[in-house]
Write an enzyme that holds these catalytic residues in place. Sequence first.
Site, PDB file in Angstrom:
ATOM      1  N   ASP A 164     -77.845 -24.659 -28.385  1.00  0.00           N
ATOM      2  CA  ASP A 164     -77.289 -23.395 -28.833  1.00  0.00           C
ATOM      3  C   ASP A 164     -76.036 -23.117 -28.005  1.00  0.00           C
ATOM      4  O   ASP A 164     -75.775 -23.782 -26.993  1.00  0.00           O
ATOM      5  CB  ASP A 164     -78.335 -22.267 -28.703  1.00  0.00           C
ATOM      6  CG  ASP A 164     -77.978 -21.077 -29.589  1.00  0.00           C
ATOM      7  OD1 ASP A 164     -76.865 -21.065 -30.155  1.00  0.00           O
ATOM      8  OD2 ASP A 164     -78.808 -20.163 -29.726  1.00  0.00           O
TER       9      ASP A 164
HETATM   10  C1  BGC Z   1     -77.025 -18.152 -31.713  1.00  0.00           C
HETATM   11  C2  BGC Z   1     -77.344 -19.205 -32.741  1.00  0.00           C
HETATM   12  C3  BGC Z   1     -76.127 -19.538 -33.559  1.00  0.00           C
HETATM   13  C4  BGC Z   1     -75.014 -19.946 -32.621  1.00  0.00           C
HETATM   14  C5  BGC Z   1     -73.741 -20.365 -33.312  1.00  0.00           C
HETATM   15  C6  BGC Z   1     -75.774 -18.451 -30.928  1.00  0.00           C
HETATM   16  O1  BGC Z   1     -75.375 -17.386 -30.153  1.00  0.00           O
HETATM   17  O2  BGC Z   1     -78.120 -17.997 -30.852  1.00  0.00           O
HETATM   18  O3  BGC Z   1     -78.400 -18.784 -33.548  1.00  0.00           O
HETATM   19  O4  BGC Z   1     -76.422 -20.539 -34.482  1.00  0.00           O
HETATM   20  O5  BGC Z   1     -74.715 -18.854 -31.759  1.00  0.00           O
HETATM   21  O6  BGC Z   1     -73.069 -19.325 -33.871  1.00  0.00           O
END
Ligand code: BGC
Length: 738
Positions: free
Chosen positions: A264
């Site tokens: 993530d």
């Molecule tokens: C979130 C994810 C997301 C990623 C990309 C993160 O802050 O936890 O769920 O896919 O950002 O945008």
Amino acid sequence: MKDEQLLNLLDSMTLEEKIAQLVLLTGEFFDSEERSIGPKQKIGISQDVVDMAGAVYNVFGAEEVTKIQSDYLKKNKKGIPLLILADIIHGYKTVFPIPLGLGSTWNPDLVRECMEIVADETSASGVQGTFSPMVDLVRDPRWGRVMESTGEDSFLNSAFSSAMVTGFQGERLDASNRSIASCVKHFAAYGAPEGGREYNTVDMSERRLRQDYLPAYKAAVDSGSEMVMTSFNTVDGMPATGNKWLLQDILREEWGFQGIVLSDYAATQELILHGVAEDESDAARLAIEAGLDMDMKTSVFANNLFDLVKSGRISEGLVNQAALRILRLKNKLGLFEDPYRGASVQREQATLLSDGNRKMAREAAAQSVVLLKNNNAVLPIQSDKKVALIGPYSDEKLLCGMWAIQADYEAVVTLKEGMERLAAQASLFHAKGCDILEDYSVLGGMAKYLSVDTSPEDKEHYLRDAIQAAEQSDVIVLALGEHMFQSGEGASRTELSLPDHQLALLDELSLLSKPIVLLLFTGRPLVLTGLVDKVAAIVQAWYPGTEAGNALAELLYGERNFSGKLSMSFPHSVGQIPVYYNEFSTGRPLSVSGHSERFVSKYLDAPNAPLFPFGYGLSYTDFKYGEACLSHPSLNFGDAIQVSVDVTNTGELSGDEIVQLYIRDVTGSVVRPVKELKGFVKVNIEPGETTTVSFNINEELLRFYTIEKEYKAEPGKFIAMIGTSSDSFVEVEFNLLP
Ligand code: BGC
């Protein structure tokens, strides 16, 4: 391309090229070299790495994506196309209800069809994969991301998890340009942060992790999800992104996952802040050794893997393996043959927000709404009634929730627009009443972008108009709710109430002694305890998406019936949280205990039960359950028995009932939950009609992690409960024979 050719390609790549494949960057890096200077400096990444990077995310639109890909391919020496990913969670341009609303449909088939549409729209716009489904089990509505989950139950979440993956990818992801690759997230247990505080520690027993939290991720993997995203949190003391036990032992070895594991947002770097890595090099080593293939939004892999390999601290094999997985996905998507995957402006025009897509969005929205209360049949609104439609959500287009980042808000149908379509003009009076928020500081850092400055005079007008509209009406439809940025990522709350000024509006209107139908637009279950007695009806609308107004109006005017049921309990008070239906048996249960009333498991100041339980939701008709019957009182390993019940529609309208099967394992080698959802089915029953609903029960359905941590069923007594919610059912006992 044949796998053999891919292996040759991998062989021909330099170490730098292979490492760059493991890098996932946002679109700003692929702007012109000059314009991307800032972002590159910020994370300390070179133009060379950008020119060879494996993947980009959150770039949208056939035109833009095509440009990025063709510019990239001009520079990429090996001609390996970019993988293009995005956060398309529950809708691209046509937006479906937030996942917690989709959970309330209890209809995985419908959700699969919705995700097929999402995949079609997304792929038309050039995106090849989505960071979805988010299948984190959620039991704590203080956490803002409960809106992104389908709820508190692992059986139900698993059904939705598979349905979503299949919706995105089709039965098998291939070069067919209408499917997109799925990335299940956030692995694992991100939904259980202590205190409901975003990004906080997760710590639980392995038994609970395996029993409750892991099944929905596994369901996605079993359905072929091509990617898995690690979570920010710790699992047994180690952040998921550096957690070898999770990524290797469980995901790869036990579950046989062969796709890509990606981190993530900046989670590799966070290994340092967590205090498990000394510096970025250490973080890169930890993550790649744990089994991470792709690094999102940092230069941790890009800037450190080369030295780690060259100094012999990690083997080049780890890099090769990760790069090969990424090349394989690109190949499956057909990118080597068509790097644009058939995306085009023409296809966008024919696909995005098409009539068919909107029709499905309306259907999903209607099935996601939950009727929580309906006194004296105030709903459906009779056609001769005058209605005052009041509230900050009465004519609002922000009905898609925080994660619909590409929503076309112009296309959203407001409640007022939907109701005007069905009501005689003279019988609908509208007034806003107040803004969604008065105090924008509740949005933290986002306040500066979103604040609305309404003058005191305008506020007075809003209120006066609302009272005037209400005075002229027979029934008040009051549309209140959280601001959409009060839920979603980074939106943990300790008070789960509506903003004070919205409550004040409700109080003002209650003084008129007219029936109030309260519509709630929220991304989480709120605590409604103080509100319930003030209103005649409560409709939990969540954020229903593009077709919100049409779906809600049809429900309110009785053009269609409610069928949604809660997939997450509504707490009686914040102090009760976490409160969920499948709690463990205690030694001093409230109901049956030899102890005096004081010394049993309970609160002095609140009931144990939630205000509205899991599985609960009303309809315009009534369903009566007969006795639960078994095809046989005992079950042999390897066999199946059926439990069935007659359900009669005793009301006057046709209705869909979600019939739920719960099972209790009475005695186990470890403490078992008081009940667990083991089946559900949505049936349409006409007035006066009786339908027999049957569920199969076999040994597999009764398995759990025993005292020896073996996943198996134990012989003994079980209780099957079939009913309309987790707290209203008929029951029958059966035995699993040794
Ligand atoms: C979130 C994810 C997301 C990623 C990309 C993160 O802050 O936890 O769920 O896919 O950002 O945008």
